[in-house]
Structures are given as structure tokens and as C-alpha cells.
Design a protein around this motif. Structure first.
Motif, PDB file in Angstrom:
ATOM      1  N   LEU A   2      37.395  43.942  41.943  1.00 20.08           N
ATOM      2  CA  LEU A   2      36.115  44.239  41.260  1.00 20.08           C
ATOM      3  C   LEU A   2      35.286  42.828  41.376  1.00 20.08           C
ATOM      4  O   LEU A   2      35.979  41.532  41.484  1.00 20.08           O
ATOM      5  CB  LEU A   2      36.447  44.518  39.901  1.00 20.08           C
ATOM      6  CG  LEU A   2      36.885  45.706  39.422  1.00 20.08           C
ATOM      7  CD1 LEU A   2      37.259  45.966  37.984  1.00 20.08           C
ATOM      8  CD2 LEU A   2      35.782  46.905  39.844  1.00 20.08           C
ATOM      9  N   PRO A   3      34.085  42.895  41.324  1.00 16.28           N
ATOM     10  CA  PRO A   3      33.117  41.639  41.590  1.00 16.28           C
ATOM     11  C   PRO A   3      33.170  41.099  39.983  1.00 16.28           C
ATOM     12  O   PRO A   3      33.579  41.677  39.024  1.00 16.28           O
ATOM     13  CB  PRO A   3      31.724  42.354  41.450  1.00 16.28           C
ATOM     14  CG  PRO A   3      31.821  43.579  41.059  1.00 16.28           C
ATOM     15  CD  PRO A   3      33.201  44.194  41.344  1.00 16.28           C
ATOM     16  N   PRO A   4      32.466  39.661  39.792  1.00 15.77           N
ATOM     17  CA  PRO A   4      32.693  38.932  38.693  1.00 15.77           C
ATOM     18  C   PRO A   4      32.104  39.751  37.375  1.00 15.77           C
ATOM     19  O   PRO A   4      32.619  39.771  36.338  1.00 15.77           O
ATOM     20  CB  PRO A   4      31.907  37.756  38.781  1.00 15.77           C
ATOM     21  CG  PRO A   4      32.165  37.401  40.164  1.00 15.77           C
ATOM     22  CD  PRO A   4      32.358  38.865  40.953  1.00 15.77           C
ATOM     23  N   ASP A   5      31.073  40.531  37.854  1.00 11.53           N
ATOM     24  CA  ASP A   5      30.280  41.217  36.375  1.00 11.53           C
ATOM     25  C   ASP A   5      31.068  42.401  35.939  1.00 11.53           C
ATOM     26  O   ASP A   5      30.838  43.114  35.052  1.00 11.53           O
ATOM     27  CB  ASP A   5      28.984  41.425  36.867  1.00 11.53           C
ATOM     28  CG  ASP A   5      28.951  42.632  37.884  1.00 11.53           C
ATOM     29  OD1 ASP A   5      29.772  42.602  38.783  1.00 11.53           O
ATOM     30  OD2 ASP A   5      27.543  42.998  38.056  1.00 11.53           O
ATOM     31  N   GLU A   6      32.112  42.971  36.782  1.00 12.53           N
ATOM     32  CA  GLU A   6      32.949  43.910  36.084  1.00 12.53           C
ATOM     33  C   GLU A   6      34.327  43.555  35.877  1.00 12.53           C
ATOM     34  O   GLU A   6      35.389  44.560  35.661  1.00 12.53           O
ATOM     35  CB  GLU A   6      32.969  44.971  37.299  1.00 12.53           C
ATOM     36  CG  GLU A   6      31.816  45.644  37.734  1.00 12.53           C
ATOM     37  CD  GLU A   6      31.840  46.674  38.780  1.00 12.53           C
ATOM     38  OE1 GLU A   6      32.833  47.289  38.839  1.00 12.53           O
ATOM     39  OE2 GLU A   6      31.006  46.707  39.528  1.00 12.53           O
ATOM     40  N   ARG A   7      34.696  42.267  35.583  1.00 13.25           N
ATOM     41  CA  ARG A   7      35.831  41.619  35.182  1.00 13.25           C
ATOM     42  C   ARG A   7      36.438  41.433  33.932  1.00 13.25           C
ATOM     43  O   ARG A   7      37.386  40.970  33.496  1.00 13.25           O
ATOM     44  CB  ARG A   7      36.202  40.290  36.263  1.00 13.25           C
ATOM     45  CG  ARG A   7      36.041  40.859  37.654  1.00 13.25           C
ATOM     46  CD  ARG A   7      36.079  39.095  38.312  1.00 13.25           C
ATOM     47  NE  ARG A   7      35.998  39.239  39.961  1.00 13.25           N
ATOM     48  CZ  ARG A   7      36.250  38.221  40.523  1.00 13.25           C
ATOM     49  NH1 ARG A   7      35.876  37.169  39.982  1.00 13.25           N
ATOM     50  NH2 ARG A   7      35.743  38.551  41.955  1.00 13.25           N
ATOM     51  N   LEU A   8      35.589  42.121  33.202  1.00 13.87           N
ATOM     52  CA  LEU A   8      35.626  41.554  31.594  1.00 13.87           C
ATOM     53  C   LEU A   8      36.830  42.459  30.985  1.00 13.87           C
ATOM     54  O   LEU A   8      38.048  41.755  30.434  1.00 13.87           O
ATOM     55  CB  LEU A   8      34.536  42.111  30.779  1.00 13.87           C
ATOM     56  CG  LEU A   8      34.827  41.919  29.140  1.00 13.87           C
ATOM     57  CD1 LEU A   8      35.173  40.341  28.865  1.00 13.87           C
ATOM     58  CD2 LEU A   8      33.427  42.071  28.253  1.00 13.87           C
ATOM     59  N   PRO A   9      37.179  43.637  31.417  1.00 16.17           N
ATOM     60  CA  PRO A   9      38.480  44.451  30.845  1.00 16.17           C
ATOM     61  C   PRO A   9      39.863  43.759  31.337  1.00 16.17           C
ATOM     62  O   PRO A   9      40.604  43.515  30.650  1.00 16.17           O
ATOM     63  CB  PRO A   9      38.259  45.861  31.386  1.00 16.17           C
ATOM     64  CG  PRO A   9      36.935  46.173  31.432  1.00 16.17           C
ATOM     65  CD  PRO A   9      36.213  44.811  31.922  1.00 16.17           C
ATOM     66  N   GLY A  10      39.810  43.403  32.545  1.00 16.59           N
ATOM     67  CA  GLY A  10      40.974  42.699  33.305  1.00 16.59           C
ATOM     68  C   GLY A  10      41.137  41.361  32.635  1.00 16.59           C
ATOM     69  O   GLY A  10      42.263  40.985  32.361  1.00 16.59           O
TER      70      GLY A  10
END
Length: 323
Positions: A267-275
Motif C-alpha cells: 500500500l502507498p503511504p496514504d493507505e497505511r494507517l490501519p497497518g
């Protein structure tokens, strides 16, 4: 069995994270990058107005510390010491004036920047490049401020890892070869070469910081995920959080939206919050003390949930089945 809580943190005589009930809990270190090229676009806050608004928002959202950086960690255009000071130091002084209770950290590997930032009001120097400038820790010690001791596997500032390997070895100060050393006993996995290197480096760095005058409770240790490491290394260090939290100093985890999270999930940086939040919960359960985070409110909620499960804090509004 619940792992023991990590060591408390004290900056300029102020214990960070201790509640009114006396329990010490993890805290959030918010991020403001005074750059135009940080890997995560929303953290690019080169202009004073948005950067100051972000500092106020971080305090409102529950951050105890604000980490201010003036140079992108990765490869990018050259930023000399004068330019870094210009980006960081006036901003630190203004945040100190506007939000006096917010503790201030400066992310730099340069002793000159650290000295100027401390004079402007910084409480902590976040040396993410593992003592590349040997004078930096002496500057922190002379001023009595905190310092972050990090691990990069010998990488130079602003370089990316390439096929780096770790074979392990002696664990450094605190381990004279005694087989009864609890850290030695814990490192029984074939993948612990990176853990051994991190432990040895952090022990040396912390010992040097204390010798330079930094109070032991003001020395943070950071395995520094991604720096000088591949994704497998960073994941294994997350598994070994409890070992790192047992080194006797507050453990900082800088996990937020990093490449090891992105590569694990593709995933790119803007989609990494859940991880990022999943990694945060694991590290908090195992004793990490400070979390450097782009997303303050979400991170604080995770830490509060972990504290409740660890039986360190009651639910804020328990009503179900009671009323």
C-alpha cells in the motif's frame, strides 16, 4: 501473561505520561516536517501557518511531544546546516511561545542544529542517524535535555538500505558475556542477527549519552524501523519489542506509515494507517513507551484501548449493562 510496562520518560524534570492515578502510559509524539519533500504528503508543512496549526492540533488531539524536522530522512536535495536551522529553530521558538506545555523534539543529526534548537526551547533531540555527528550527544548532555539513541546499521544520513545483512554478535555494554543476561536468553531466533545489532548499538549509544550528562530517564532508545533495514528486519524488530523495552530506557517506536508497513500490505503511504495502528497496538502491549505518529488522535485511541486491556486504565464511559 501481560508483558511489563516500559521505562518511564522524564524530560527537563517533567515525567511524561504519568496520569493522576500514578500509572505511566505510552504517549504520542506528533510530527511536523518543515520540508516540501517528506514521503507522506500531509506532513509537508514548510509554511509557518499550516505548521503552527498542526502544532496546535497535535496538542488538542492529545500529543505530549511534537517532533520537528527540517530535512527529509531519505534521498533528496541537499539541505545544509544553515538552511536546516532556518527551517526549524524559529518554528520551535514560536511553538514554545504559543503552546508552552507541549514538549518539543527536534529531528536532526547535526550538533549545530541541536544547539540552536535547545536555545530556542527544545526538550529532546531525536538523533535518527545514530550518532553520525559525535558532538550531538555532548550538546544534549551539556544542556540537560533528552536524546534519542537510534540504530541505522552504520548507514550514513539520507541513504537508503541496499541488501543489508546482520550476522549478530556481542551485545555490548551491559553484556560482558554473562549467559544469565535476560536479553541474551531471549535472543534464540535465527533471525535475531538484526536484534543483536540493534541491542548492541542502542546500549552503546545510551551509555555514551549518560556519560555525556543526559539523565538515564531522558535517554530514549529507538530501533529505527526502515533505517538501514529491509522489511523483514523491521517486522522482526516489532516482534522483539519486549526485548527492546527491557533495555532500561524508554522505548520509542517510529512506525507511522513507514515502508515496512507499506511493503507488508503493498500500500502507498496514504493507505497505511490501519497497518500502522496494528503495529502500534502490538508494540504498546509489549512495553514501548513513545510513539512517533502522523495520526495523533487515532494513535492515542489505540494506546488507550491497549491500556484498558492491560488493566492499566478503566473504560472512559462504561454504561452497557449497568444502566
Amino acid at each position: 501473561m501481560i508483558p511489563p510496562a516500559g521505562a518511564p520518560l522524564v524530560l527537563r524534570g517533567r515525567e511524561v505520561g504519568r496520569d493522576d492515578d500514578g500509572v505511566v502510559r505510552p504517549v504520542v509524539m506528533a510530527i511536523v516536517n518543515r520540508t516540501t519533500d517528506s514521503f507522506y504528503a500531509p506532513a509537508r508543512l514548510a509554511d509557518d501557518g499550516p505548521a503552527l496549526a498542526a502544532a496546535h492540533a497535535a496538542w488538542s488531539d492529545g500529543a505530549a511531544i511534537l517532533d520537528v524536522g527540517g530535512v527529509r530522512a531519505g534521498v533528496g536535495p541537499e539541505v545544509d546546516e544553515a538552511a536546516e536551522i532556518d527551517r526549524v529553530v524559529p518554528f520551535v521558538a514560536e511553538v514554545r511561545r504559543q503552546v508552552p506545555d507541549l514538549l518539543l523534539s527536534v529531528d536532526t543529526w547535526r550538533a549545530g542544529v541541536a544547539r540552536a534548537a535547545i536555545e530556542a526551547g527544545a526538550d529532546l533531540i531525536n538523533d535518527t542517524w545514530a550518532g553520525h555527528d559525535p558532538e550531538l550527544v555532548e550538546v544534549a548532555g551539556a544542556a540537560g535535555v533528552g536524546v534519542v539513541c537510534s540504530h541505522t546499521g552504520g548507514a550514513r544520513p539520507r541513504t537508503d538500505p541496499y541488501r543489508v545483512t546482520y550476522d549478530g554478535g556481542p551485545l555490548g555494554p551491559g553484556d560482558p558475556g554473562d549467559p544469565g543476561d535476560p536479553v541474551e536468553q531471549a535472543l534464540d531466533d535465527p533471525r535475531d542477527g538484526v536484534t543483536r545489532d540493534v541491542v548492541a548499538t542502542l546500549r552503546r549509544g545510551a551509555a555514551r549519552a549518560v556519560a555525556a550528562g543526559v539523565p538515564p530517564s531522558s535517554v530514549l532508545v529507538d530501533p529505527t524501523h526502515d533505517f538501514g533495514k529491509n522489511t523483514w528486519h523491521s517486522l522482526h524488530l516489532l516482534r522483539r519489542t519486549e526485548v527492546l523495552a527491557g533495555l532500561g530506557h524508554p522505548l520509542l517506536m517510529a512506525l507511522s506509515r513507514k515502508d515496512f508497513v507499506g511493503e507488508t500490505l503493498d500500500l502507498p503511504p496514504d493507505e497505511r494507517l490501519p497497518g500502522t495502528l496494528a503495529a502500534t497496538a502490538l508494540a504498546a502491549w509489549h512495553g514501548a513507551r513513545v510513539f512517533r505518529a502522523h495520526d495523533v488522535a487515532a494513535t492515542r485511541h489505540v494506546l488507550e484501548m491497549v491500556a484498558a486491556v492491560r488493566d492499566e486504565a478503566p473504560p472512559r464511559a462504561a454504561r452497557r449493562g449497568l444502566a
